[in-house]
Design a protein around this motif. Structure first.
Motif, PDB file in Angstrom:
ATOM      1  N   VAL A   1       0.859  -1.175   0.000  1.00 47.82           N
ATOM      2  CA  VAL A   1       0.000   0.000   0.000  1.00 47.82           C
ATOM      3  C   VAL A   1       0.898   1.229   0.000  1.00 47.82           C
ATOM      4  O   VAL A   1       1.860   1.306   0.767  1.00 47.82           O
ATOM      5  N   LEU A   2       0.604   2.188  -0.869  1.00 49.40           N
ATOM      6  CA  LEU A   2       1.403   3.406  -0.939  1.00 49.40           C
ATOM      7  C   LEU A   2       1.387   4.151   0.383  1.00 49.40           C
ATOM      8  O   LEU A   2       0.368   4.167   1.075  1.00 49.40           O
ATOM      9  N   LYS A   3       2.511   4.774   0.726  1.00 49.97           N
ATOM     10  CA  LYS A   3       2.569   5.507   1.991  1.00 49.97           C
ATOM     11  C   LYS A   3       1.500   6.584   2.016  1.00 49.97           C
ATOM     12  O   LYS A   3       1.112   7.115   0.984  1.00 49.97           O
ATOM     13  N   GLU A   4       1.006   6.820   3.206  1.00 53.65           N
ATOM     14  CA  GLU A   4      -0.036   7.808   3.482  1.00 53.65           C
ATOM     15  C   GLU A   4      -1.396   7.461   2.869  1.00 53.65           C
ATOM     16  O   GLU A   4      -2.301   8.268   2.873  1.00 53.65           O
ATOM     17  N   THR A   5      -1.559   6.248   2.349  1.00 55.96           N
ATOM     18  CA  THR A   5      -2.848   5.824   1.803  1.00 55.96           C
ATOM     19  C   THR A   5      -3.910   5.745   2.889  1.00 55.96           C
ATOM     20  O   THR A   5      -5.040   6.118   2.682  1.00 55.96           O
ATOM     21  N   CYS A   6      -3.553   5.295   4.052  1.00 54.35           N
ATOM     22  CA  CYS A   6      -4.504   5.141   5.156  1.00 54.35           C
ATOM     23  C   CYS A   6      -4.484   6.324   6.098  1.00 54.35           C
ATOM     24  O   CYS A   6      -4.963   6.227   7.217  1.00 54.35           O
TER      25      CYS A   6
ATOM     26  N   TRP B   1      -0.057  -3.795   5.327  1.00 51.70           N
ATOM     27  CA  TRP B   1      -0.715  -4.623   4.316  1.00 51.70           C
ATOM     28  C   TRP B   1      -0.304  -6.076   4.520  1.00 51.70           C
ATOM     29  O   TRP B   1       0.732  -6.375   5.093  1.00 51.70           O
TER      30      TRP B   1
ATOM     31  N   CYS C   1      -4.242  -1.427   7.585  1.00 57.20           N
ATOM     32  CA  CYS C   1      -5.185  -0.849   6.625  1.00 57.20           C
ATOM     33  C   CYS C   1      -6.117  -1.920   6.071  1.00 57.20           C
ATOM     34  O   CYS C   1      -5.714  -3.066   5.897  1.00 57.20           O
TER      35      CYS C   1
ATOM     36  N   THR D   1      -9.677  -2.354   3.215  1.00 56.27           N
ATOM     37  CA  THR D   1     -10.469  -1.720   2.175  1.00 56.27           C
ATOM     38  C   THR D   1     -11.623  -2.621   1.779  1.00 56.27           C
ATOM     39  O   THR D   1     -11.571  -3.827   1.989  1.00 56.27           O
TER      40      THR D   1
ATOM     41  N   ARG E   1      -8.169   0.620  -5.450  1.00 57.76           N
ATOM     42  CA  ARG E   1      -8.313   2.003  -4.992  1.00 57.76           C
ATOM     43  C   ARG E   1      -8.795   1.964  -3.556  1.00 57.76           C
ATOM     44  O   ARG E   1      -9.719   1.245  -3.222  1.00 57.76           O
ATOM     45  N   PHE E   2      -8.159   2.745  -2.712  1.00 59.63           N
ATOM     46  CA  PHE E   2      -8.487   2.730  -1.298  1.00 59.63           C
ATOM     47  C   PHE E   2      -9.322   3.947  -0.938  1.00 59.63           C
ATOM     48  O   PHE E   2      -9.121   5.029  -1.446  1.00 59.63           O
TER      49      PHE E   2
ATOM     50  N   LYS F   1     -11.115   6.224   2.375  1.00 61.16           N
ATOM     51  CA  LYS F   1     -10.828   6.555   3.757  1.00 61.16           C
ATOM     52  C   LYS F   1     -12.027   6.307   4.656  1.00 61.16           C
ATOM     53  O   LYS F   1     -12.075   6.747   5.772  1.00 61.16           O
TER      54      LYS F   1
END
Length: 127
Positions: free
Chosen positions: A29-34, A41, A98, A100, A106-107, A109
């Motif tokens: 998961v890309l950083k700052e996604t959550c 992940w 995290c 989803t 696509r995540f 919030k």
């Protein structure tokens, strides 16, 4: 996206589930996604119902390393949801687990309700 570690110690060693359809992503998961610098992940396959309780590793993407920090996690697939037994994330790691409901990668919030349960007899423990 479910932000589990907002109450870090609450989930230590307990089983919990999120809303129906929520799952921990099984790729980096890309950083700052959550909403944190180090999102967690699942580093391993999502288990089937027949697998029973399985142990995997959760990786935390931090400092340009998809698995900078990791912790063991236990997972069980129930009828139409998953339950997870989590460990507390080290306080020096700005991370959280995290989840989803989006299967397209696509995540969101959106925060899902979390219910702590006993996987042996499915009694609900409201937290």
């Amino acid at each position: 996206m479910l932000h589990v570690n907002q109450l870090r110690k609450t989930y230590e060693g307990k089983w919990f589930r999120a809303d129906k359809g929520a799952v921990m992503p099984s790729s980096c998961v890309l950083k700052e996604t959550c909403g944190v610098q180090a999102p967690g992940w699942l580093n391993g396959p999502i288990p089937s119902r027949e697998s029973g309780i399985v142990q995997h590793q959760v990786c935390f993407n931090f400092r340009n390393d998809c698995c900078y920090y990791s912790l063991p996690v236990q997972i069980k697939k129930c009828s139409n949801f998953f339950i997870y037994k989590l460990k507390e994330v080290h306080p020096m790691i700005p991370g959280q687990y995290c989840f989803t409901t989006n299967t397209l990668g696509r995540f969101t919030k959106k925060v899902h309700n979390v219910i702590v349960i006993d996987p042996k007899n499915s009694n609900w423990i409201l937290n």
